[in-house]
Design an enzyme around this catalytic site. Structure first.
Site: not given
Ligand code: PGA
Length: 256
Positions: A12, A14, A98, A100, A169, A175
């Site tokens: 991903n 982003k 997701h 976010e 997740e 993150g």
């Molecule tokens: P990350 O993100 O690997 O940077 O923790 C995972 C995601 O948001 O899909």
């Protein structure tokens, strides 16, 4: 992992790697996918570069998908991108719900269900994302929250008998560098599979359940070694060919 389900390693991107950087990186991802034939490798670039990445991937084993879609197919929704538009780029997958999107853009279980329906209508494979926040985990509500999120889409998924995916997740692990331990993640993955299987054993058996949240080259093998973890959804470590490739190779090694 389980031999019945092909592992899926998804990157991903982003809001990163737009434009020519994304196109160049996609070429490296094609090589990673080629080197790992036992694994489905997929990338989710920003929408500005989706068509160009899909073109790079065309004819290769690399899968490409959008990061989000609107629940309607077309109309007066300034700034939005629909399922049919993603499909027109040559992409075949899409991330839905997701954390976010849920956290910063007000997505709810209802909108996630509508988007999942829209993705399936457009012929895209959705990866529906679920996961609890730190507050919810600390309150002992992890399984309640994740069950509610899974049940919100279960009926829609059950009506589309084809390989689908859910990504677990934990929001507190995204993150942050904090990763759920393999046993911690496996407990939730097993529960998700049980909720799917109780609706339809085939749905439970075929749905790939990915783990996401600070997956890196050095923790991937332990997570992927769990019986109900069928792959990973990777953010930060998917932006670099060395780490993304190492995670894909870890999955490939487990298929041997
Ligand atoms: P990350 O993100 O690997 O940077 O923790 C995972 C995601 O948001 O899909």
């Amino acid at each position: 992992m389980n031999r019945v389900r092909k592992p899926l390693i998804a990157g991903n991107w982003k809001m990163n790697l737009g434009g020519s950087k994304g196109v160049d990186f996609a070429k490296e991802c094609v090589q990673i996918a080629r080197a790992c034939p036992g694994v489905d490798v997929a990338v989710f670039p920003p929408s500005t570069v989706l068509a160009r990445v899909a073109e790079v991937a065309s004819g290769s084993s690399l899968h490409v998908g959008g990061q989000n879609l609107h629940e309607k197919d077309h109309g007066a929704f300034t700034g939005e991108v629909s399922g049919p538009m993603i499909a027109e780029t040559g992409s075949t997958w899409v991330l839905v719900g997701h954390s976010e999107r849920r956290q910063y853009f007000g997505e709810t279980d209802d909108s996630v269900r509508a988007k999942t329906e829209s993705a399936l209508r457009a012929g895209l494979v959705p990866i529906v994302c679920v996961g609890e926040t730190l507050l919810e985990r600390e309150a002992g509500r992890t399984l309640d929250v994740v069950e509610r999120q899974v049940l919100a889409v279960r009926e829609v998924l059950a009506q589309h008998p084809r390989p689908l995916a859910i990504a677990y997740e934990p929001v507190w692990a995204i993150g942050t560098g904090k990763v759920a331990g393999p046993a911690e993640a496996e407990e939730v993955h097993a529960a998700i599979r049980a909720w799917l299987s109780s609706r339809d054993p085939g749905l439970g058996n075929w749905t790939r359940i990915l783990y996401g949240g600070s997956v890196k080259a050095d923790n991937a093998a332990a997570l992927l070694g769990c019986a109900n973890i069928d792959g990973a959804l990777i953010g930060g470590a998917s932006l670099d060919a060395a780490s993304f490739g190492a995670i894909a190779r870890a999955a490939q090694a487990l298929t041997a």
